[in-house]
Each structure stands twice: as C-alpha cells, then as structure tokens.
Design a protein around this motif. Structure first.
Motif, PDB file in Angstrom:
ATOM      1  N   GLY A 129       0.735  -1.209  -0.007  1.00  0.00           N
ATOM      2  CA  GLY A 129      -0.078   0.196  -0.110  1.00  0.00           C
ATOM      3  C   GLY A 129       0.864   1.206   0.137  1.00  0.00           C
ATOM      4  N   ASP A 130       0.125   2.327   0.126  1.00  0.00           N
ATOM      5  CA  ASP A 130       0.851   3.664   0.109  1.00  0.00           C
ATOM      6  C   ASP A 130       1.918   3.883   1.269  1.00  0.00           C
ATOM      7  OD1 ASP A 130      -0.250   4.356  -2.336  1.00  0.00           O
ATOM      8  OD2 ASP A 130      -1.866   5.317  -1.377  1.00  0.00           O
ATOM      9  N   ILE A 131       3.004   4.407   1.085  1.00  0.00           N
ATOM     10  CA  ILE A 131       3.594   4.701   2.381  1.00  0.00           C
ATOM     11  C   ILE A 131       3.005   5.786   3.256  1.00  0.00           C
ATOM     12  CG2 ILE A 131       5.083   6.452   1.088  1.00  0.00           C
ATOM     13  CD1 ILE A 131       7.655   5.187   2.756  1.00  0.00           C
ATOM     14  N   GLU A 132       3.074   5.388   4.641  1.00  0.00           N
ATOM     15  CA  GLU A 132       2.712   6.310   5.468  1.00  0.00           C
ATOM     16  C   GLU A 132       3.600   7.369   6.083  1.00  0.00           C
ATOM     17  OE1 GLU A 132      -0.303   6.251   6.838  1.00  0.00           O
ATOM     18  OE2 GLU A 132      -1.037   4.412   6.036  1.00  0.00           O
ATOM     19  N   ILE A 133       2.991   8.468   6.205  1.00  0.00           N
ATOM     20  CA  ILE A 133       3.733   9.724   6.683  1.00  0.00           C
ATOM     21  C   ILE A 133       4.811   9.736   7.667  1.00  0.00           C
ATOM     22  CG2 ILE A 133       3.907  11.919   7.483  1.00  0.00           C
ATOM     23  CD1 ILE A 133       2.892  12.240   4.592  1.00  0.00           C
ATOM     24  N   ILE A 134       4.529   8.732   8.600  1.00  0.00           N
ATOM     25  CA  ILE A 134       5.338   8.510   9.648  1.00  0.00           C
ATOM     26  C   ILE A 134       6.651   7.677   9.265  1.00  0.00           C
ATOM     27  CG2 ILE A 134       4.315   6.403  10.651  1.00  0.00           C
ATOM     28  CD1 ILE A 134       6.265   8.977  12.601  1.00  0.00           C
ATOM     29  N   THR A 135       6.545   6.807   8.264  1.00  0.00           N
ATOM     30  CA  THR A 135       7.507   5.947   7.661  1.00  0.00           C
ATOM     31  C   THR A 135       8.258   6.817   6.695  1.00  0.00           C
ATOM     32  OG1 THR A 135       5.827   4.098   7.804  1.00  0.00           O
ATOM     33  CG2 THR A 135       8.112   3.820   6.586  1.00  0.00           C
ATOM     34  N   LEU A 136       7.773   7.675   6.006  1.00  0.00           N
ATOM     35  CA  LEU A 136       8.364   8.493   5.238  1.00  0.00           C
ATOM     36  C   LEU A 136       9.438   9.342   6.131  1.00  0.00           C
ATOM     37  CD1 LEU A 136       8.859   9.296   2.233  1.00  0.00           C
ATOM     38  CD2 LEU A 136       6.954  10.968   2.615  1.00  0.00           C
ATOM     39  N   VAL A 137       8.988  10.100   7.019  1.00  0.00           N
ATOM     40  CA  VAL A 137       9.650  10.858   8.072  1.00  0.00           C
ATOM     41  C   VAL A 137      10.829  10.256   8.446  1.00  0.00           C
ATOM     42  CG1 VAL A 137       9.537  12.059  10.006  1.00  0.00           C
ATOM     43  CG2 VAL A 137       7.806  12.365   8.554  1.00  0.00           C
ATOM     44  N   ILE A 138      10.773   8.934   9.135  1.00  0.00           N
ATOM     45  CA  ILE A 138      11.668   8.186   9.468  1.00  0.00           C
ATOM     46  C   ILE A 138      12.599   7.957   8.460  1.00  0.00           C
ATOM     47  CG2 ILE A 138      12.506   6.011  10.564  1.00  0.00           C
ATOM     48  CD1 ILE A 138       9.781   5.911  11.981  1.00  0.00           C
ATOM     49  N   ILE A 139      12.417   7.629   7.349  1.00  0.00           N
ATOM     50  CA  ILE A 139      13.433   7.237   6.125  1.00  0.00           C
ATOM     51  C   ILE A 139      14.106   8.436   5.766  1.00  0.00           C
ATOM     52  CG2 ILE A 139      13.354   6.420   3.705  1.00  0.00           C
ATOM     53  CD1 ILE A 139      11.077   4.881   4.004  1.00  0.00           C
ATOM     54  N   ALA A 140      13.309   9.605   5.988  1.00  0.00           N
ATOM     55  CA  ALA A 140      14.010  10.947   5.371  1.00  0.00           C
ATOM     56  C   ALA A 140      15.136  11.180   6.482  1.00  0.00           C
ATOM     57  CB  ALA A 140      12.852  12.072   5.254  1.00  0.00           C
ATOM     58  N   ILE A 141      14.777  11.046   7.691  1.00  0.00           N
ATOM     59  CA  ILE A 141      15.716  11.418   8.702  1.00  0.00           C
ATOM     60  C   ILE A 141      17.163  10.679   8.671  1.00  0.00           C
ATOM     61  CG2 ILE A 141      16.403  11.318  11.177  1.00  0.00           C
ATOM     62  CD1 ILE A 141      13.130  12.210  11.458  1.00  0.00           C
ATOM     63  N   ASN A 142      16.711   9.046   8.461  1.00  0.00           N
ATOM     64  CA  ASN A 142      17.867   8.435   8.110  1.00  0.00           C
ATOM     65  C   ASN A 142      18.522   8.880   6.996  1.00  0.00           C
ATOM     66  OD1 ASN A 142      18.088   5.488   9.708  1.00  0.00           O
ATOM     67  ND2 ASN A 142      15.885   6.176   9.864  1.00  0.00           N
ATOM     68  N   ALA A 143      18.303   9.081   5.932  1.00  0.00           N
ATOM     69  CA  ALA A 143      18.738   9.386   4.641  1.00  0.00           C
ATOM     70  C   ALA A 143      19.794  10.798   4.788  1.00  0.00           C
ATOM     71  CB  ALA A 143      17.837   9.731   3.576  1.00  0.00           C
ATOM     72  N   ILE A 144      18.963  11.919   5.803  1.00  0.00           N
ATOM     73  CA  ILE A 144      19.795  12.811   5.718  1.00  0.00           C
ATOM     74  C   ILE A 144      20.848  12.812   6.734  1.00  0.00           C
ATOM     75  CG2 ILE A 144      19.308  15.510   6.902  1.00  0.00           C
ATOM     76  CD1 ILE A 144      16.293  15.293   5.970  1.00  0.00           C
ATOM     77  N   ALA A 145      20.704  12.284   7.894  1.00  0.00           N
ATOM     78  CA  ALA A 145      21.713  11.964   8.673  1.00  0.00           C
ATOM     79  C   ALA A 145      22.889  11.345   8.194  1.00  0.00           C
ATOM     80  CB  ALA A 145      21.188  11.466   9.952  1.00  0.00           C
ATOM     81  N   SER A 146      22.586   9.962   7.567  1.00  0.00           N
ATOM     82  CA  SER A 146      23.454   9.241   6.715  1.00  0.00           C
ATOM     83  C   SER A 146      24.275  10.083   5.840  1.00  0.00           C
ATOM     84  CB  SER A 146      22.809   7.931   6.220  1.00  0.00           C
ATOM     85  OG  SER A 146      22.279   7.249   7.365  1.00  0.00           O
ATOM     86  N   PHE A 147      23.565  10.696   4.882  1.00  0.00           N
ATOM     87  CA  PHE A 147      24.528  11.620   3.871  1.00  0.00           C
ATOM     88  C   PHE A 147      25.371  12.485   4.610  1.00  0.00           C
ATOM     89  CE2 PHE A 147      21.124   9.796   0.825  1.00  0.00           C
ATOM     90  CZ  PHE A 147      22.177   9.361  -0.317  1.00  0.00           C
ATOM     91  N   LYS A 148      24.816  12.807   5.539  1.00  0.00           N
ATOM     92  CA  LYS A 148      25.748  14.238   6.278  1.00  0.00           C
ATOM     93  C   LYS A 148      27.000  13.339   6.791  1.00  0.00           C
ATOM     94  CE  LYS A 148      27.093  17.683   8.794  1.00  0.00           C
ATOM     95  NZ  LYS A 148      27.376  18.781   8.096  1.00  0.00           N
ATOM     96  N   GLY A 149      26.792  12.174   7.313  1.00  0.00           N
ATOM     97  CA  GLY A 149      27.932  11.278   7.853  1.00  0.00           C
ATOM     98  C   GLY A 149      28.797  10.772   6.957  1.00  0.00           C
ATOM     99  N   PHE A 150      28.247  10.629   5.707  1.00  0.00           N
ATOM    100  CA  PHE A 150      29.200   9.988   4.414  1.00  0.00           C
ATOM    101  C   PHE A 150      29.950  10.969   4.126  1.00  0.00           C
ATOM    102  CE2 PHE A 150      25.146   7.345   2.515  1.00  0.00           C
ATOM    103  CZ  PHE A 150      25.667   6.505   3.427  1.00  0.00           C
TER     104      PHE A 150
END
Length: 215
Positions: A2-23
């Motif tokens: 089904g469609d991705i829920e907002i809370i899941t999208l927010v968690i994925i976004a935070i992980n992506a932003i923090a990880s790319f910053k760390g890279f």
C-alpha cells in the motif's frame, strides 16, 4: 504494502539526511556514532543518534527497504504512535544490548538502524504471522520461520564474533519489537499464542547461553 505512511516517510528521510551528512562529514559521523568509550564518558545521546547513521549507501538502502516493507503491517494493526514507540524502543534496546555485551571494549563502535528495523520486522511477524517473506527476495518462506531462523543465526554470530555485523544490536532490537508489541497489543496472546512461544525460544536460548557463560 500500500501507500507509504507519513511517519514511515519521515523516519526514512531522517535516516537518509543524517546518513548522507555522515558520509561527507567525518567529524559529524564520529560525534554521533555508537562508541563504548564515549558513552561511558557520559555521551548517552549516542544510544539514539547512532541509529540514524549508516556506513554506506547499501547499508542505508537495505535497512530502509526492509522498513518500507513491514512498517505498514505495524501501523495498520497498532497505529502510527505505537509504531513510532516500537521503532525507537527497539533502536534503544538494540544499542543497550550492544553496550551490555561490549561494555569492556572502549573502542567498540557501531552505526545503523538495524536494531529498530528488526524490532518493526518482529512486531509485524507477531501481528501477521501468516505473511510470507521472500528469502533473498526470491524464495518464499513463512514469516515466523524467517524470524526464528534469523534469531538463531544472530545467536551464532554473537558467539563466533567472526564478522563486523552488530548481531547483539539486531537481537536486542528484535526483542524490543517482541516485548513492546505484546505489551501494547495483548490480543496477540489469544490470537497468535503459538507464535508468541515460537519466537520466545531463541530469547530463552540466549538467556541459557549467557547464564552458562557460553556467549
């Protein structure tokens, strides 16, 4: 799923932003990664922040893909707030587990959302044990078979210590998902009692191994 829920999208976004910053920023990565020595020195925030950093793109991708596949099962059955509680609780319990097993190793370090993701996965298995998983995305197996098998593999990894995988954080995260799901959704005891006991077996085995100093 089904469609991705907002809370899941927010968690994925935070992980992506923090990880790319760390890279791209070694100082940022070193400041927020899980490190036994720095945690013992008082930097407890690392228990949380390390769960949003990743070693590389493949590490980030696998964790977020797994989260995407199983988040909706938990959200549908328990709601967004309790899903978030399971995610964060599993993240923290996974890192507390790692701390417990490595507390005498000041240079031990780790990063990744694997503990949190494992908690969500095991919660989903308890809530919907009849779902099928794709081993290597190809071979269909019942979710509970994967769950029990993976925890047994994790126990083996914790004993052998032959790789750089944070098996203890994975096991702790899975335990977090297991315990929190049963606490927040006690109906699972009546509807999926067999699954509750089957997934408990590796946890009891861990306690026996620890009690006998075999892990």
């Amino acid at each position: 799923m089904g469609d991705i829920e907002i809370i899941t999208l927010v968690i994925i976004a935070i992980n992506a932003i923090a990880s790319f910053k760390g890279f791209n920023d070694d100082e940022f990565f070193e400041k927020y990664k899980f490190n036994i020595g720095r945690i013992r020195a008082g930097e407890k925030i690392r228990f949380l922040t390390s769960g949003f950093l990743h070693v590389d793109m493949s590490h980030l991708f696998v964790n977020m893909l797994t989260l995407y596949f199983f988040a909706n099962v938990v959200i549908f059955n328990m709601g967004a707030a309790q899903f978030l509680l399971i995610y964060l609780g599993s993240l923290l319990l996974g890192n507390l587990f790692a701390y417990f097993f490595h507390k005498e190793e000041p240079f031990y370090t780790a990063v990744g959302a694997s503990g949190a993701v494992m908690g969500v996965l095991y919660s989903a298995i308890l809530l919907q044990p009849d779902m099928m998983l794709g081993l290597f995305f190809i071979i269909p197996i019942p979710a509970y078979v994967f769950g029990i098998g993976y925890l047994l593999y994790t126990l083996y990894g914790m004993r052998s210590k032959q790789d750089n995988i944070g098996h203890d954080a994975h096991f702790g995260g899975a335990m977090g998902g297991y315990i929190l799901t049963l606490a927040l959704s006690p109906w699972v005891f009546t509807e999926h009692l067999l699954m509750v006991f089957l997934l408990l077996i590796p946890i009891l085995l861990l306690l026996v191994l620890k009690k006998t100093n075999r892990i």
